[in-house]
Design an enzyme around this catalytic site. Structure first.
Site, PDB file in Angstrom:
ATOM      1  N   TYR A  10       0.861  -1.182   0.000  1.00 43.40           N
ATOM      2  CA  TYR A  10       0.000   0.000   0.000  1.00 43.40           C
ATOM      3  C   TYR A  10       0.899   1.234   0.000  1.00 43.40           C
ATOM      4  O   TYR A  10       2.062   1.172   0.454  1.00 43.40           O
ATOM      5  CB  TYR A  10      -0.894   0.006   1.247  1.00 43.40           C
ATOM      6  CG  TYR A  10      -1.991  -1.027   1.170  1.00 43.40           C
ATOM      7  CD1 TYR A  10      -3.190  -0.737   0.531  1.00 43.40           C
ATOM      8  CD2 TYR A  10      -1.820  -2.290   1.697  1.00 43.40           C
ATOM      9  CE1 TYR A  10      -4.200  -1.686   0.446  1.00 43.40           C
ATOM     10  CE2 TYR A  10      -2.817  -3.245   1.611  1.00 43.40           C
ATOM     11  CZ  TYR A  10      -4.005  -2.938   0.982  1.00 43.40           C
ATOM     12  OH  TYR A  10      -4.997  -3.878   0.883  1.00 43.40           O
ATOM     13  N   TYR A  67      -0.154 -10.053  -0.557  1.00 44.93           N
ATOM     14  CA  TYR A  67       0.877  -9.320   0.200  1.00 44.93           C
ATOM     15  C   TYR A  67       0.976  -9.849   1.630  1.00 44.93           C
ATOM     16  O   TYR A  67       0.019 -10.417   2.153  1.00 44.93           O
ATOM     17  CB  TYR A  67       0.588  -7.821   0.205  1.00 44.93           C
ATOM     18  CG  TYR A  67      -0.667  -7.395   0.946  1.00 44.93           C
ATOM     19  CD1 TYR A  67      -0.656  -7.160   2.320  1.00 44.93           C
ATOM     20  CD2 TYR A  67      -1.868  -7.216   0.264  1.00 44.93           C
ATOM     21  CE1 TYR A  67      -1.800  -6.760   2.988  1.00 44.93           C
ATOM     22  CE2 TYR A  67      -3.019  -6.820   0.924  1.00 44.93           C
ATOM     23  CZ  TYR A  67      -2.972  -6.596   2.292  1.00 44.93           C
ATOM     24  OH  TYR A  67      -4.103  -6.200   2.960  1.00 44.93           O
ATOM     25  N   ARG A  98      -1.925 -12.337   2.753  1.00 44.82           N
ATOM     26  CA  ARG A  98      -3.315 -12.125   2.372  1.00 44.82           C
ATOM     27  C   ARG A  98      -3.425 -12.322   0.868  1.00 44.82           C
ATOM     28  O   ARG A  98      -2.535 -11.897   0.118  1.00 44.82           O
ATOM     29  CB  ARG A  98      -3.757 -10.684   2.688  1.00 44.82           C
ATOM     30  CG  ARG A  98      -3.792 -10.337   4.155  1.00 44.82           C
ATOM     31  CD  ARG A  98      -4.927  -9.360   4.407  1.00 44.82           C
ATOM     32  NE  ARG A  98      -6.178 -10.021   4.121  1.00 44.82           N
ATOM     33  CZ  ARG A  98      -7.321  -9.388   3.834  1.00 44.82           C
ATOM     34  NH1 ARG A  98      -7.359  -8.078   3.810  1.00 44.82           N
ATOM     35  NH2 ARG A  98      -8.433 -10.055   3.585  1.00 44.82           N
ATOM     36  N   HIS A 112      -6.537  -8.389  -3.144  1.00 46.20           N
ATOM     37  CA  HIS A 112      -7.922  -7.927  -3.011  1.00 46.20           C
ATOM     38  C   HIS A 112      -8.017  -6.438  -3.274  1.00 46.20           C
ATOM     39  O   HIS A 112      -7.037  -5.705  -3.173  1.00 46.20           O
ATOM     40  CB  HIS A 112      -8.479  -8.254  -1.620  1.00 46.20           C
ATOM     41  CG  HIS A 112      -7.623  -7.747  -0.521  1.00 46.20           C
ATOM     42  ND1 HIS A 112      -6.573  -8.467  -0.019  1.00 46.20           N
ATOM     43  CD2 HIS A 112      -7.634  -6.581   0.167  1.00 46.20           C
ATOM     44  CE1 HIS A 112      -5.974  -7.782   0.927  1.00 46.20           C
ATOM     45  NE2 HIS A 112      -6.594  -6.618   1.058  1.00 46.20           N
ATOM     46  N   HIS A 143     -10.114  -3.290  -1.939  1.00 44.80           N
ATOM     47  CA  HIS A 143     -11.015  -2.828  -0.878  1.00 44.80           C
ATOM     48  C   HIS A 143     -12.053  -1.870  -1.441  1.00 44.80           C
ATOM     49  O   HIS A 143     -11.737  -1.025  -2.297  1.00 44.80           O
ATOM     50  CB  HIS A 143     -10.232  -2.061   0.190  1.00 44.80           C
ATOM     51  CG  HIS A 143      -9.363  -2.923   1.049  1.00 44.80           C
ATOM     52  ND1 HIS A 143      -9.855  -3.621   2.118  1.00 44.80           N
ATOM     53  CD2 HIS A 143      -8.027  -3.180   0.999  1.00 44.80           C
ATOM     54  CE1 HIS A 143      -8.858  -4.273   2.705  1.00 44.80           C
ATOM     55  NE2 HIS A 143      -7.742  -4.024   2.050  1.00 44.80           N
TER      56      HIS A 143
END
Ligand SMILES: [Fe+2]
Length: 338
Positions: free
Chosen positions: A189, A223, A244, A247, A249
């Site tokens: 991120y 990640y 994870r 995805h 969000h």
């Protein structure tokens, strides 16, 4: 008997604390809490907490204390183990900042975020399922127009996201605020880059009159959750992996509707079945289509092709429908306990 010692005389520190807002309760009304033993201590804590005026808070603390004390008794908690836990919680707090939320991460890896979310947003046949918020949401995403890109150039494989936001009857939800955020193709991120100066791979949009939304993004990648802090060390000690699945969000706000916090996962991802934070739900797995048509890519604003096409509609519950659903689900739960 010493008269002075038996008086209700208190020092300046007590008077100052009462003056600055500390509750001044009638001590004569309190039960005797002295000489606590492992058997009596729980009842004594309940007795003094029962002064709480807020009914719900009183109930929550009664249950919390009961379960905490039972836990300590059942496992035979040692002083060393309790100190280890205190030190762990202290370091979890110390590493938190405006853009790093280690406590949310802790809640996530314990499955508590997923549990609270599923109790508060019970599954309905018709509405889109929610999932965990995760620790990477920020308030500074740029406001974008339909078709804009949430990601700067070079962040990953192009993805075109579009669809409609509707209610359970299929009617459009216009002017719905959408927040969306994702990792880049390195699995990071924007907040995980030290040189971050502004938001990237995140954006804010509004659905049109027909509930339609569209934007350009990139294909996110799996990640590791932040594992250089206390939560990472905890997972290592539990011999758990920290990954994870990829995805995207999504969060939806519209007055009169239940806020939907969700995420989309991608078919074929190796971590779908063992997400470190228990966020994956089958209904949220998508399978975007690769479009190789260069002219289509350019028409949508990409530099070139190919791009992934992700078409997804979201179904929101009204606030009243969500509340009704929650009450039904709670009633079923309590009925199952009897
Ligand atoms: Fe995430």
């Amino acid at each position: 008997m010493n008269e002075e010692r038996s008086s209700k005389k208190v020092g300046k520190a007590v008077l100052d604390a009462i003056k600055s807002g500390a509750p001044n309760v009638d001590l004569d009304l309190l039960p005797n809490l002295m000489d606590m033993s492992p058997a009596s201590i729980t009842e004594n804590v309940h007795a003094i907490n029962s002064l709480c005026k807020d009914k719900r808070q009183k109930f929550l603390f009664e249950q919390l204390v009961t379960h905490l004390h039972d836990f300590a008794r059942e496992v035979g908690l040692t002083t060393e183990e309790w100190m280890t836990a205190i030190q762990f919680l202290t370091s979890t707090g110390k590493i938190c900042s405006d853009i790093r939320q280690e406590f949310i991460l802790l809640s996530d890896v314990l499955g508590l975020s997923a549990l609270v979310d599923s109790m508060n947003h019970p599954v309905t046949a018709s509405a889109t399922e929610g999932t965990v918020l995760g620790p990477f949401f920020t308030e500074d995403a740029k406001e974008l127009k339909a078709g804009d890109s949430i990601a700067s150039e070079g962040k990953g494989e192009y993805m075109w996201c579009e669809g409609r936001i509707v209610d359970i009857n299929g009617n459009p939800v216009p002017h719905c605020k959408i927040e969306t955020w994702e990792t880049d193709d390195e699995g990071k991120y924007d907040t995980q880059y030290e040189e971050r100066t502004e938001a990237d791979c995140r954006g804010r949009l509004i659905s049109d009159e027909q509930g339609y939304y569209s934007y350009r993004a990139i294909l996110p990648t799996p990640y590791p959750i932040p594992n250089d802090g206390p939560v990472g060390a905890l997972l290592k000690s539990l011999n758990r992996h920290v990954f994870r699945p990829a995805h995207l969000h999504m969060m939806f706000y519209r007055e009169g509707y239940e806020t939907l916090i969700t995420a989309l996962y991608f078919k074929g991802d190796p971590y779908l079945k063992s997400d470190a934070v228990f966020g994956v739900k089958t209904s949220l797995i998508v399978d975007p289509v690769l479009v190789k048509d260069e002219s289509k890519a350019k028409a949508l604003g990409f530099k070139n092709g190919p791009f992934w096409h992700l078409k997804k509609d979201y179904v929101l519950l009204t606030t009243a429908q969500a509340e009704e659903q929650k009450q039904k689900s709670l009633a079923n739960y309590y009925a199952s306990l009897q």
